[in-house]
Design a protein around this motif. Structure first.
Motif, mmCIF file in Angstrom:
data_model
loop_
_atom_site.group_PDB
_atom_site.id
_atom_site.type_symbol
_atom_site.label_atom_id
_atom_site.label_comp_id
_atom_site.label_asym_id
_atom_site.label_seq_id
_atom_site.Cartn_x
_atom_site.Cartn_y
_atom_site.Cartn_z
ATOM 1 N N TYR A 102 -48.749 11.022 1.111
ATOM 2 C CA TYR A 102 -50.095 11.175 1.629
ATOM 3 C C TYR A 102 -50.210 10.340 2.892
ATOM 4 N N GLY A 103 -51.094 10.748 3.755
ATOM 5 C CA GLY A 103 -51.268 10.001 4.987
ATOM 6 C C GLY A 103 -52.478 10.481 5.752
ATOM 7 N N ILE A 104 -52.903 9.681 6.701
ATOM 8 C CA ILE A 104 -54.055 9.999 7.524
ATOM 9 C C ILE A 104 -53.811 9.452 8.918
ATOM 10 N N SER A 105 -54.224 10.208 9.940
ATOM 11 C CA SER A 105 -54.028 9.789 11.332
ATOM 12 C C SER A 105 -55.261 10.138 12.156
ATOM 13 N N PRO A 106 -56.385 9.476 11.920
ATOM 14 C CA PRO A 106 -57.588 9.760 12.716
ATOM 15 C C PRO A 106 -57.438 9.235 14.142
ATOM 16 N N ARG A 107 -58.110 9.919 15.056
ATOM 17 C CA ARG A 107 -58.044 9.535 16.463
ATOM 18 C C ARG A 107 -59.443 9.438 17.040
ATOM 19 N N TYR A 108 -59.673 8.388 17.793
ATOM 20 C CA TYR A 108 -60.942 8.207 18.488
ATOM 21 C C TYR A 108 -60.638 7.819 19.930
ATOM 22 N N LYS A 109 -60.963 8.728 20.839
ATOM 23 C CA LYS A 109 -60.675 8.539 22.256
ATOM 24 C C LYS A 109 -59.186 8.271 22.457
ATOM 25 N N SER A 110 -58.815 7.087 22.913
ATOM 26 C CA SER A 110 -57.409 6.791 23.210
ATOM 27 C C SER A 110 -56.690 6.101 22.065
ATOM 28 N N LEU A 111 -57.385 5.864 20.958
ATOM 29 C CA LEU A 111 -56.820 5.104 19.844
ATOM 30 C C LEU A 111 -56.516 6.025 18.674
ATOM 31 N N THR A 112 -55.298 5.931 18.150
ATOM 32 C CA THR A 112 -54.888 6.665 16.957
ATOM 33 C C THR A 112 -54.384 5.671 15.923
ATOM 34 N N VAL A 113 -54.890 5.794 14.700
ATOM 35 C CA VAL A 113 -54.497 4.906 13.611
ATOM 36 C C VAL A 113 -53.805 5.733 12.540
ATOM 37 N N HIS A 114 -52.628 5.306 12.124
ATOM 38 C CA HIS A 114 -51.849 6.002 11.103
ATOM 39 C C HIS A 114 -51.808 5.153 9.837
ATOM 40 N N GLY A 115 -51.947 5.799 8.693
ATOM 41 C CA GLY A 115 -51.837 5.105 7.421
ATOM 42 C C GLY A 115 -51.213 5.997 6.370
ATOM 43 N N GLY A 116 -50.442 5.410 5.452
ATOM 44 C CA GLY A 116 -49.780 6.182 4.400
ATOM 45 C C GLY A 116 -48.375 6.567 4.809
ATOM 46 N N TYR A 117 -47.946 7.755 4.368
ATOM 47 C CA TYR A 117 -46.621 8.265 4.733
ATOM 48 C C TYR A 117 -46.717 8.936 6.098
ATOM 49 N N THR A 130 -37.805 9.846 10.817
ATOM 50 C CA THR A 130 -37.732 9.080 9.573
ATOM 51 C C THR A 130 -39.143 8.773 9.085
ATOM 52 N N THR A 131 -39.405 9.068 7.813
ATOM 53 C CA THR A 131 -40.723 8.840 7.227
ATOM 54 C C THR A 131 -40.795 7.442 6.628
ATOM 55 N N PHE A 132 -41.923 6.778 6.826
ATOM 56 C CA PHE A 132 -42.129 5.446 6.263
ATOM 57 C C PHE A 132 -43.517 5.381 5.639
ATOM 58 N N LEU A 133 -43.689 4.454 4.706
ATOM 59 C CA LEU A 133 -44.983 4.199 4.077
ATOM 60 C C LEU A 133 -45.537 2.910 4.657
ATOM 61 N N GLY A 134 -46.605 3.026 5.413
ATOM 62 C CA GLY A 134 -47.157 1.835 6.043
ATOM 63 C C GLY A 134 -48.287 2.181 6.974
ATOM 64 N N GLY A 135 -48.370 1.452 8.069
ATOM 65 C CA GLY A 135 -49.443 1.655 9.026
ATOM 66 C C GLY A 135 -48.934 1.538 10.445
ATOM 67 N N ALA A 136 -49.665 2.161 11.364
ATOM 68 C CA ALA A 136 -49.293 2.120 12.776
ATOM 69 C C ALA A 136 -50.537 2.313 13.623
ATOM 70 N N ILE A 137 -50.478 1.792 14.832
ATOM 71 C CA ILE A 137 -51.562 1.931 15.803
ATOM 72 C C ILE A 137 -50.955 2.378 17.127
ATOM 73 N N GLU A 138 -51.538 3.426 17.698
ATOM 74 C CA GLU A 138 -51.135 3.909 19.017
ATOM 75 C C GLU A 138 -52.340 3.855 19.945
ATOM 76 N N TYR A 139 -52.157 3.240 21.085
ATOM 77 C CA TYR A 139 -53.225 3.149 22.085
ATOM 78 C C TYR A 139 -52.699 3.735 23.387
ATOM 79 N N LYS A 140 -53.273 4.884 23.801
ATOM 80 C CA LYS A 140 -52.799 5.601 24.979
ATOM 81 C C LYS A 140 -53.974 5.975 25.874
ATOM 82 N N PRO A 141 -54.508 5.019 26.612
ATOM 83 C CA PRO A 141 -55.625 5.330 27.523
ATOM 84 C C PRO A 141 -55.133 6.106 28.739
#
Length: 568
Positions: A102-117, A130-141
């Motif tokens: 399971y996982g979620i990757s909501p995006r708001y403007k330039s920020l994307t937050v990943h959680g889960g698989y 490669t799939t991982f279980l954890g979290g990530a943050i992407e900031y691409k303005p």
């Protein structure tokens, strides 16, 4: 099995923060506010069939039935919950989703937050696929001069080995059934301008299992991997683009054994305190460079790729290593862009460290010409060549083997289409010839394959009649055998009752000749109709008759079906 106690709370806290951030970001997205809380859709199919083999004698009941349904629930346009079920004479089954990942990757403007698989790609030689279980943050303005990505997670969950024999466990087995709890983190910083972009990537994975957790007699220990990458993309001139990537990977597949001091270990511990000392093999490197020159009617590309023998990273399932290649590609337009030419060539070699007993050389080339003759008419010519050569690398070998292989392919195609007030028509022709030559120690074997297809389609607008005639075939010759196959077919269809009823009938014949003595024919007759009841529902039926002549392994078949499809 024990893991690093300090990593557990940090991992839990990071996942909680990621999901809280994801929920907050989702509430600020305007599209989510406008979506309905719950929507659903699906389809239902009922089919009654009849099938008889041979001369009407069946080992089982020829009648069969099939019921199936699919429903999809959607919450706020973000989450889908699919449900399905089938009911046949052989089985009854209802399928509900099992959320193993399971996982979620909501995006708001330039920020994307990943959680889960999640699966993120930093570059082609550090972390990708490669799939991982954890979290990530992407900031691409878009209007900033920088971007960044950070992630942390578990890349492999350990399994229980109590019932597995120690002699059956090796490194390949561990890739599928991991014994170690593998964690990892990564960061990427990108600096960008109007014409240039530079990316710096750090990726590290490590196993948390300690010595006392290893089964007795197992000669495999926890692994540790450090990857660094530097990429650049530059528009040196208006029509000149240059991209490069340099990747370094230091992999220790057993830190319990391979932990002696080395230049790599000193480097890693100097800049990143707490890292282990990597084995004396040090960093393995990858260097990729591509240069593209664009002119008014011509494009030229040059490419170079070098991958060290033994280059591996725990962030990519598979990486081809021990190779060096050079490529050249050209594209040019002629006669006001009516004729386009593209060509490419390249060479690749392995055994870069001269440790293998033989060296392989591969040569690849190809060319294509397309011609837009007029409106609705086009033609194309194609040629490709692949050759490989394997020669001994050690001259002292007395039983060495020299081997080479050449594959050549030629193709010609022509397409034509036209339309007027009463009808539409389309014609297509394609043919190809492939020649394969292989030689080993003076013995040579050649195989030739000739293929051809021809089709004509006509549609009459007023009557709703559609006609389609096609013939295809191929011939293969080699030193051991010869074969020929030809398949002509014709289809007629008609639309009736204000385009609600669609009827069609097809006849085809598959002719096969082997060694000029074994001939077989398989005839097929198929007729059917589909009637649209309402906007998304249809009632249909079809009938198929297949029978053979000559030497054929196919069985005579009579088959019919009546079906109902409803979508909602």
């Amino acid at each position: 099995m024990r893991t690093d106690k300090k990593a557990g709370p940090a991992m839990t806290l990071l996942i909680i923060l990621v999901f809280i951030t994801a929920m907050a970001a989702s509430q600020d997205i305007s599209s989510v506010k406008n979506n309905k809380p719950l929507t659903f859709g699906g389809n239902f199919t009922a089919r009654q069939g009849y099938m008889v083999f041979g001369e009407g004698v069946n080992e089982t009941n020829p009648w069969n039935y099939f019921l199936s349904g699919n429903v999809n629930l959607n919450f706020y346009g973000l989450v889908d919950v699919p449900l399905s079920g089938t009911y046949t004479k052989q089985e009854k089954r209802v399928d509900c989703p099992e959320y193993r990942e399971y996982g979620i990757s909501p995006r708001y403007k330039s920020l994307t937050v990943h959680g889960g698989y999640r699966t993120l790609a930093l570059s082609g030689f550090t972390l990708s696929g490669t799939t991982f279980l954890g979290g990530a943050i992407e900031y691409k303005p878009n209007r900033k001069w920088y971007e960044f990505t950070v992630l942390y997670g578990r890349f492999k969950k350990p399994e229980d080995y109590e019932n597995v024999a120690v002699e059956d466990i090796d490194r390949e087995y561990l890739n599928i059934h991991p014994f170690f709890d593998r964690r990892g983190y990564a960061g990427k910083i990108a600096l960008k301008g109007k014409k240039n972009r530079v990316e710096l990537i750090l990726f590290r994975t490590f196993d948390l299992t300690k010595t006392e957790n290893l089964p007795p007699g197992l000669n495999i220990g926890p692994a540790d991997n450090l990857c660094l990458s530097l990429t650049s993309k530059s528009n040196i001139l208006k029509n000149l683009n240059w991209s490069n990537e340099l990747a370094l990977s230091a992999l220790n597949e057993n830190i319990l054994v391979n932990s002696e001091a080395s230049n790599t270990g000193v480097f890693a511990n100097s800049f990143f305190p707490g890292f282990i000392k990597y084995p004396a093999t040090g960093f393995k490197k990858v260097f990729v460079s591509d240069l593209k020159i664009r002119m008014k009617k011509q494009t030229v590309g040059l490419g170079f790729r070098h991958i060290d023998p033994g280059y591996k990273t725990l962030g990519i399932p598979y990486v081809s290593n021990d190779l060096e290649s050079y490529t050249l590609n050209i594209a040019r337009a002629f006669f006001k862009n009516k004729v386009n030419f593209s060509g490419n060539t390249g060479i690749q070699r392995n055994n870069l460290d001269k440790l293998l007993e033989s060296t392989g050389m591969k040569y690849i080339s190809g060319a294509n010409i397309s011609w837009n003759i007029s409106k609705g008419k086009s033609a194309a010519l194609g040629y490709s060549n692949y050759s490989s050569n394997l020669v001994p690398a050690r001259i002292e070998m007395t039983d060495s083997i020299r081997y080479f292989q050449v594959n050549e392919n030629y193709s010609v195609s022509f397409n034509s289409s036209s339309e007027n007030e009463t009808q539409k028509s389309a014609f297509s022709f394609f043919t190809s010839f492939q020649k394969a030559t292989a030689a080993r120690d003076g013995a040579q074997n050649e195989t030739g394959i000739f293929s051809m297809s021809l089709s004509q389609v006509k549609s009459f607008k007023k009557s709703g009649l559609n006609l389609n005639a096609m013939i295809s075939g191929n011939k293969m010759d080699n030193d051991q055998s010869q074969s020929f196959t030809c398949i002509p077919s014709i289809t007629a269809g008609k639309i009736l009752f204000k385009k609600k009823l669609n009827c069609s009938v097809t006849f085809s014949d598959a002719i096969s000749i082997l060694r000029e003595s074994e001939t077989a024919c398989l005839y097929n007759i198929r007729a059917g109709f589909t009637y649209q009841l309402i906007k998304s529902s249809a009632l249909g039926a079809d009938f198929t008759k297949s029978f053979k002549t000559g030497n054929s392994s196919f069985r005579n078949i009579t088959q019919s079906n009546v079906y109902l499809k409803i979508s909602f």
